[in-house]
Enzyme design. Sequence first.
Site, PDB file in Angstrom:
ATOM      1  N   ASP A  52       0.854  -1.194   0.000  1.00 14.90           N
ATOM      2  CA  ASP A  52       0.000   0.000   0.000  1.00 14.90           C
ATOM      3  C   ASP A  52       0.882   1.233   0.000  1.00 14.90           C
ATOM      4  O   ASP A  52       0.549   2.284   0.510  1.00 14.90           O
ATOM      5  CB  ASP A  52      -0.874   0.031   1.257  1.00 14.90           C
ATOM      6  CG  ASP A  52      -1.459  -1.317   1.535  1.00 14.90           C
ATOM      7  OD1 ASP A  52      -2.169  -1.826   0.656  1.00 14.90           O
ATOM      8  OD2 ASP A  52      -1.186  -1.889   2.615  1.00 14.90           O
ATOM      9  N   TRP A 195      49.150 -18.007  -2.212  1.00 12.64           N
ATOM     10  CA  TRP A 195      49.723 -19.314  -2.536  1.00 12.64           C
ATOM     11  C   TRP A 195      50.283 -19.934  -1.252  1.00 12.64           C
ATOM     12  O   TRP A 195      50.915 -19.240  -0.444  1.00 12.64           O
ATOM     13  CB  TRP A 195      50.845 -19.164  -3.576  1.00 12.64           C
ATOM     14  CG  TRP A 195      51.588 -20.452  -3.775  1.00 12.64           C
ATOM     15  CD1 TRP A 195      51.138 -21.546  -4.453  1.00 12.64           C
ATOM     16  CD2 TRP A 195      52.875 -20.776  -3.258  1.00 12.64           C
ATOM     17  NE1 TRP A 195      52.078 -22.542  -4.386  1.00 12.64           N
ATOM     18  CE2 TRP A 195      53.158 -22.103  -3.661  1.00 12.64           C
ATOM     19  CE3 TRP A 195      53.818 -20.085  -2.495  1.00 12.64           C
ATOM     20  CZ2 TRP A 195      54.341 -22.757  -3.335  1.00 12.64           C
ATOM     21  CZ3 TRP A 195      55.005 -20.736  -2.161  1.00 12.64           C
ATOM     22  CH2 TRP A 195      55.260 -22.051  -2.585  1.00 12.64           C
ATOM     23  N   ARG A 439      55.596 -18.175 -14.136  1.00 11.97           N
ATOM     24  CA  ARG A 439      56.231 -19.502 -14.032  1.00 11.97           C
ATOM     25  C   ARG A 439      56.775 -19.925 -15.401  1.00 11.97           C
ATOM     26  O   ARG A 439      56.656 -21.059 -15.808  1.00 11.97           O
ATOM     27  CB  ARG A 439      55.240 -20.544 -13.493  1.00 11.97           C
ATOM     28  CG  ARG A 439      55.934 -21.636 -12.680  1.00 11.97           C
ATOM     29  CD  ARG A 439      55.019 -22.796 -12.367  1.00 11.97           C
ATOM     30  NE  ARG A 439      55.621 -23.696 -11.390  1.00 11.97           N
ATOM     31  CZ  ARG A 439      55.486 -25.004 -11.388  1.00 11.97           C
ATOM     32  NH1 ARG A 439      54.754 -25.598 -12.288  1.00 11.97           N
ATOM     33  NH2 ARG A 439      56.061 -25.735 -10.459  1.00 11.97           N
ATOM     34  N   ASP A 474      46.634 -29.910 -13.300  1.00  9.71           N
ATOM     35  CA  ASP A 474      47.173 -28.717 -12.650  1.00  9.71           C
ATOM     36  C   ASP A 474      46.919 -27.479 -13.503  1.00  9.71           C
ATOM     37  O   ASP A 474      46.659 -27.566 -14.709  1.00  9.71           O
ATOM     38  CB  ASP A 474      48.682 -28.935 -12.442  1.00  9.71           C
ATOM     39  CG  ASP A 474      49.223 -28.186 -11.236  1.00  9.71           C
ATOM     40  OD1 ASP A 474      48.554 -27.256 -10.756  1.00  9.71           O
ATOM     41  OD2 ASP A 474      50.327 -28.537 -10.788  1.00  9.71           O
ATOM     42  N   CYS A 522      43.892 -29.258  -9.368  1.00  4.87           N
ATOM     43  CA  CYS A 522      44.974 -28.609  -8.638  1.00  4.87           C
ATOM     44  C   CYS A 522      45.275 -27.313  -9.367  1.00  4.87           C
ATOM     45  O   CYS A 522      45.112 -27.237 -10.580  1.00  4.87           O
ATOM     46  CB  CYS A 522      46.189 -29.548  -8.678  1.00  4.87           C
ATOM     47  SG  CYS A 522      47.719 -28.825  -8.057  1.00  4.87           S
ATOM     48  N   ASP A 544      49.817 -26.284  -1.758  1.00  5.84           N
ATOM     49  CA  ASP A 544      51.195 -26.757  -1.898  1.00  5.84           C
ATOM     50  C   ASP A 544      51.895 -26.780  -0.550  1.00  5.84           C
ATOM     51  O   ASP A 544      52.975 -27.355  -0.416  1.00  5.84           O
ATOM     52  CB  ASP A 544      51.974 -25.849  -2.861  1.00  5.84           C
ATOM     53  CG  ASP A 544      51.761 -26.267  -4.310  1.00  5.84           C
ATOM     54  OD1 ASP A 544      51.214 -27.361  -4.540  1.00  5.84           O
ATOM     55  OD2 ASP A 544      52.135 -25.500  -5.207  1.00  5.84           O
TER      56      ASP A 544
HETATM   57  C1  GLA Z   1      52.065 -27.183  -8.789  1.00 11.33           C
HETATM   58  C2  GLA Z   1      51.372 -28.211  -7.923  1.00 11.33           C
HETATM   59  C3  GLA Z   1      52.409 -29.102  -7.271  1.00 11.33           C
HETATM   60  C4  GLA Z   1      53.233 -29.759  -8.355  1.00 11.33           C
HETATM   61  C5  GLA Z   1      53.866 -28.712  -9.244  1.00 11.33           C
HETATM   62  C6  GLA Z   1      54.549 -29.331 -10.437  1.00 11.33           C
HETATM   63  O1  GLA Z   1      52.767 -26.260  -8.023  1.00 11.33           O
HETATM   64  O2  GLA Z   1      50.569 -27.613  -6.977  1.00 11.33           O
HETATM   65  O3  GLA Z   1      51.779 -30.070  -6.466  1.00 11.33           O
HETATM   66  O4  GLA Z   1      52.450 -30.631  -9.088  1.00 11.33           O
HETATM   67  O5  GLA Z   1      52.906 -27.785  -9.737  1.00 11.33           O
HETATM   68  O6  GLA Z   1      55.119 -28.389 -11.273  1.00 11.33           O
END
Ligand code: GLA
Length: 727
Positions: A52, A195, A439, A474, A522, A544
Amino acid sequence: MIQYDKEYSIFKIDTPHTSYAMGIADDKYLGHVYYGRKLTDMNLGYLMRAEDHPAAPSVLPREKTGFFDCFPMEYPFGGTGDQRESCINIKTEDGQQGLELAYVSHRIYAGKEPLTGLPATWGDNCETLEITLADEVTGIRALLSYTVFTDTDAIAKSVKIVNGGNRNVYLTKVFSSSLDVEREGLEVLTLPGSWARERRLQRRRLGYGSAAAESVRGMSGHQDHPFIALLSEGCTQTEGEVYAVHFVYSGSFLAKVMEDQFGRTRMVMGIHPDSFCWKLAPGAAFQAPEAVLVYSDAGLGKMTRNFHDLYRKHLIRGYWRDKERPVLINNWEATYFDFNTEKLLSIAREASGAGIEMLVMDDGWFGHRESDNSSLGDWYVNEEKLPGGLKYLADEVNKLGMKLGIWVEPEMISEDSELYRKHPDWALRIKGRKPGQCREQYVLDLSRPEVTEYIYGRLKAILESANIEYVKWDMNRPLADVGNAVLPPEQQGEIQHRYMLAVYGMQERLTHDFPGLLLENCASGGGRFDPGMLYYSPQIWCSDDTDAIERLAVQEGTQLLYPLSSIGAHVSDCPNHITGRTVPFETRGIAALSGTFGYELDITKIPEEERKQIPSQISSYKKYNHLVRNGAYYRIASYQENHLYDCYMVVSQDGAEALLTYVQVMAEANQRSRRIRLQGLLEDALYEIEGRTYQGATLMNAGLLLERMKGDYRAKLIYIRRYTSRY
Ligand code: GLA
């Protein structure tokens, strides 16, 4: 159960213990009414304050903009007056933004339709409400879906956008869920990290303004998690209210809460708009990913158990879902890139003698990869390291009675690779710029079907070449330089999402082509630990960081949402390769037992007294894993909070047995024992613990005494069994 009440214009969605209600106000606008404990009443429309209301647009058109800025819109649209966070916005061919979505129709049906190309919850015992909203001017339609399962207190939401007009429209933002909560003193819970330090719990008071968790990395990421929750002030594991949303998606996301000028809070979740723009031609549709909502009236613990139940029953799929997983040994921390068949077989021989069931060969078996600077993309066995290839290795490992698993990183390409030399344009790149490395690798442009086809073809050939029963998939860098030379300019904003769809497509094919394969996702540890990936792989490598003490925190944050059966956890060597800490072997085993369990060390090199403990750790795994996999999880104490000890338990669904994990991180002087209040047991039942009996209610209200252990980093597993005269 889902109901629509015509008289009150109210939709009510019930889970076993909660209700979610929406209403149509002013004959047009879909408003959010309520989410919380179960209600039986349908007279709820007054909560929208529009019934309302003198400012409803039909009554007072000159205040329409102001109305939009305070109405609790269920799926808020941008550009036409709601100045808070919206869920959708568009750009027309005229370059203009803004739309207004009004209710058109709805349908309620048994079951749930799959979300094409996307991970999503599934099951037969469910019901779905689909509401169609439409924008008169552009013809854009939004189909909002809400699914509830008869056995779980969660709501799965998704949104599909259809261009029902006759001109192209660009979706610049399309979120999957919005929830308006009207409650004072709310706190926000998120799971930030980094990480090797993923998913730490972070709580803060909200107040006026906003807080967010977000990723623009093209992956859910280590830094933020696609989860956000609003908590009532002082909410604990056992008390208080929680409104949580989790995103079933693995790419860039935005999870945001904002308190507005009226002290009301909006919580949204969706694909991050910064990296997104999707062209919708006339008749085309865009399916936004699913978001799952959980409400708890009994603290965070109940929220956790609801997520665990939902994911165990209605998200994870496949052969391994409910099964005990093979105890594995992974050679990453054992050898890094320095291995060959003989070295692997010597590890396997020792491992099989100790009762380990699977060897996983990690990074470094293909191309000429001797470090992380080459060969990604060249998915051919390095026969110099592995004479006789994968087949020989698999056969030899199988002869030992073990399975073989391998590592792959299919989404990447090294500059030093045959593939890059042949197809430099297969790496994501912005026109005129050389892409940046991370990397020492680039990201493959999986938005291009020919790239995906090629990579999947290689993957399939590898898996068909030998008896490979496990794959660790991965993904070791975020997306950047996102562009390609294939899509037209107006579709460049689609690349990130198309990339994600391609990853999902490849994993779907993989699980279909190799139904018995155990897949573990992963991403540099736990950088893509999210419900999206869980739909394809029943387990994900958690971090890791394999230091058992650091792991307590990472695992606590992960356990907050994910069933323990999905959390990859291994015993590794000490001093730990990341932290340098030395923790007793027994404690390392106990920390890993609350996950999938395995080893990540050179079993031929560890001290004899540690190697000797492996068979008994494996027998604990065999004895307790059914509880870890299926039990209800209770967090008793958090080392992150108290800096002294960690404690949690899993209780079988019938309350007949339980397993308590206790880790004394720091030894305290002059303390004989600690009183721990257990949870989740049957009040009236008698339980036996280490030869003594106790009543459930006593253990839960008064507690159990745990003896102080000598030294730091000591751990104990305590098995609790319902006492019957047979024992
Ligand atoms: C990543 C994964 C690890 C391993 C490396 C290999 O960092 O998390 O467990 O497999 O890559 O390069």
